[in-house]
Design a protein around this motif. Structure first.
Motif, PDB file in Angstrom:
ATOM      1  N   ALA A   1      -7.353   0.687   2.452  1.00  0.00           N
ATOM      2  CA  ALA A   1      -7.138   2.077   2.895  1.00  0.00           C
ATOM      3  C   ALA A   1      -8.210   2.480   3.899  1.00  0.00           C
ATOM      4  O   ALA A   1      -7.919   3.120   4.915  1.00  0.00           O
ATOM      5  CB  ALA A   1      -7.138   3.006   1.687  1.00  0.00           C
TER       6      ALA A   1
ATOM      7  N   GLU B   1      -7.948   3.457   8.079  1.00  0.00           N
ATOM      8  CA  GLU B   1      -8.533   4.643   8.726  1.00  0.00           C
ATOM      9  C   GLU B   1      -9.517   4.240   9.814  1.00  0.00           C
ATOM     10  O   GLU B   1     -10.361   5.035  10.241  1.00  0.00           O
ATOM     11  CB  GLU B   1      -9.210   5.524   7.669  1.00  0.00           C
TER      12      GLU B   1
ATOM     13  N   SER C   1      -3.567   7.233   3.311  1.00  0.00           N
ATOM     14  CA  SER C   1      -4.004   5.858   3.609  1.00  0.00           C
ATOM     15  C   SER C   1      -3.870   4.987   2.380  1.00  0.00           C
ATOM     16  O   SER C   1      -3.542   3.803   2.473  1.00  0.00           O
ATOM     17  CB  SER C   1      -5.473   5.831   4.046  1.00  0.00           C
TER      18      SER C   1
END
Lengths: 351, 176
Positions: free
Chosen positions: B25, B29, B146
């Motif tokens: 995740a 990002e 995410s």
């Protein structure tokens, strides 16, 4: 560049090898590199390649000899004790001038030792290991992205010079996951393989691959040819990262995982007003002697930090050639130096 | 900004995959991430842990000497790692399995009966996700979106049908 993926170091080595056109893998499992074999076992059938879990490391390295002699791009991987077992075969492959790639995800020794990370096979990799006057190209990545790029390079270097090329990592690098981006491009630099023993079809003279030369004049000539090749590789294939080396108080030298820790130390030290440079050999052989010569009189001292009892430090001393003191700090047995330990050593030296 | 997380517990509790999801995740990002599993002798004792770094800067050492957050799913791991958490950091325990409370008073402590909650949801494997929910909710280390994206990347396609439930577990953890 392609999509960014989160992958384990060992898997990236295997994927890189496949992208570099390696269709032959022979190995025997040992922690902490077994994921390379796992990945190959799964993927080789998809590319019509060959995966063999050999009966031993000795068998695996001799399978490498065979595949390489037939002109294939071939990989074997192991960890320290397994690499020791392969040494006879490595010397034969070097003598027969066959290209291949060997991965050593180093664990701590001697003997069976332990499975945790170490750099205690530096001498074995760069000074010999097997018998005879031979050299291997030894590349030491320090990130997962670099594992990919250098594994691809290893295959191309091996083919270009007909030489054994080793990727030397450690347990951390093999086990960790990090982002990696594979390039959308052809990775294979074609090389002449007209010397390979692929069958004459009665159309040409037979090729011979051998490391035996009973006639001393011929064997000396063969050795001179090898040495000339090694000299050419020293000129063309030396790789190094020089970081933060404008007027540093001290230059630390470290490779692989340790260089990552040193980069953190550099940041912390800066806050305390100490300027540390880093020379990170990426090719351990050929060793980046020229960079050390260039910076020999720049800092007050050098410090080599390694996961061993002091191995690369000898090459650093040879390169610095007495112009500045060269210190050493190392941990063994799978212990990893903390940033603080390294910083304390730097302060002790600069005092 | 660099977040350093240790996730620890027994093998089979999804310790390593929880760390991997978090790292994935973070990577989605566009942060720099690393994930380092324990593979040493402690594994033979049936315990598992991983070090995860999510950072705006390139990650130096993937090995943590200290951490900003700890997620633990067994008692021995709490004892082993709580001293490594920085002042003002976060400790999250699965109180269904960890009977002692952290001794630290200079960190934020959250004790969540994650295994019990997961069992009530009918799937014990959600316990790690519930704990991650708390971590994400408290630290903002990655966004919920995410995390959902990471689930898609990490889980094999045949398990994608579980994603809505996994996200529900994450939210239950956040809201606990």
């Amino acid at each position: 560049m392609g999509e960014k993926l989160l992958m384990k170091g060992n898997e990236v080595i295997a994927e890189a090898a496949l992208r570099a056109g390696c269709k032959h893998y022979f190995g025997y499992p040992i922690t902490p590199q077994t994921e390379i074999a796992h990945y190959m076992a799964k993927k080789m059938p998809e590319v019509d390649g060959v995966f063999v879990q050999a009966e031993s490391e000795v068998a695996a390295i001799n399978m490498v000899y065979g595949a390489a002699a037939a002109g294939a791009r071939v990989l074997t991987s192991s960890s320290s004790p397994g690499i020791s077992l392969k040494q006879e075969g490595i010397s034969y492959i070097a003598g027969a001038e066959l290209p291949c790639v060997i991965v050593n995800i180093v664990r701590c020794g001697p003997g069976l030792g332990g499975i945790l990370p170490a750099q205690c096979d530096y001498f074995q990799a760069v000074k010999g290991g097997g018998h005879g006057d031979y050299k291997m190209v030894v590349l030491a990545p320090s990130s997962v992205q670099e594992l990919y790029e250098l594994t691809v390079d290893a295959f191309n270097i091996a083919d270009k010079y007909r030489i054994v090329t080793m990727i030397m990592g450690d347990g951390i690098l093999g086990q960790m996951m990090e982002a990696v981006e594979f390039r959308n491009q052809e990775e294979i630099i074609p090389a002449d393989k007209s010397w390979a023993t692929t069958g004459t079809e009665m159309k040409r003279d037979n090729n011979m691959v051998t490391s035996i030369y009973i006639n001393p004049e011929m064997l000396e000539k063969h050795n001179q040819k090898l040495q000339a090749k090694y000299k050419q590789i020293e000129e063309n294939e030396t790789r190094v990262e020089v970081y933060n080396c404008e007027n540093p108080d001290i230059i630390i030298t470290a490779f692989g995982t340790v260089a990552r820790i040193v980069k953190n130390v550099i940041k912390t030290a800066e806050k305390e007003g100490i300027k540390i440079g880093l020379i990170r050999p990426i090719s351990l052989w050929p060793f980046p002697t020229q960079e050390f010569e260039k910076y020999a009189e720049v800092p007050k001292a050098f410090l080599s930090v390694e996961l061993n009892a002091g191995q690369m430090v000898e090459d650093v001393k040879l390169a610095v050639n007495g112009k500045r003191p060269v210190h050493f700090y190392g941990r063994m047995g799978g212990m990893i130096p903390s940033q603080q330990e390294i910083l304390d050593k730097v302060k002790e030296i600069l005092k | 900004m660099q977040q350093e997380i240790i996730i620890a517990g027994f093998g089979g509790q999804g310790i390593l995959s929880a760390g991997r999801l978090l790292a994935y995740a973070g990577m989605l990002e566009n942060k720099n991430v690393s994930w380092l599993p324990s593979y040493g002798p402690e594994m033979r004792g049936g315990t598992a842990n991983c070090h995860v770094i999510i950072s705006d800067e390139p990650v130096g050492s993937p090995i943590l000497n200290s951490a900003t957050a700890l997620v633990v799913m067994n008692g021995p791991s709490l004892e082993k790692f709580e001293g490594m958490i920085v002042k003002g950091g976060v400790i999250i325990t699965d109180s269904s399995l960890v009977d002692k409370s952290p001794k630290r008073t200079d960190v934020d402590v959250f004790e969540i009966p994650a295994t019990k909650m997961a069992s009530d949801m009918g799937n014990l494997t959600f316990a790690n996700i519930i704990l991650l929910g708390k971590l994400i909710g408290k630290t903002g280390i990655v966004s919920k979106e995410s995390f959902a994206e990471a689930l898609k990347k990490v889980l094999p396609e045949k398990k994608h049908n579980l994603i809505p439930e996994e996200m529900k577990a994450l939210e239950d953890g956040m809201n606990y």
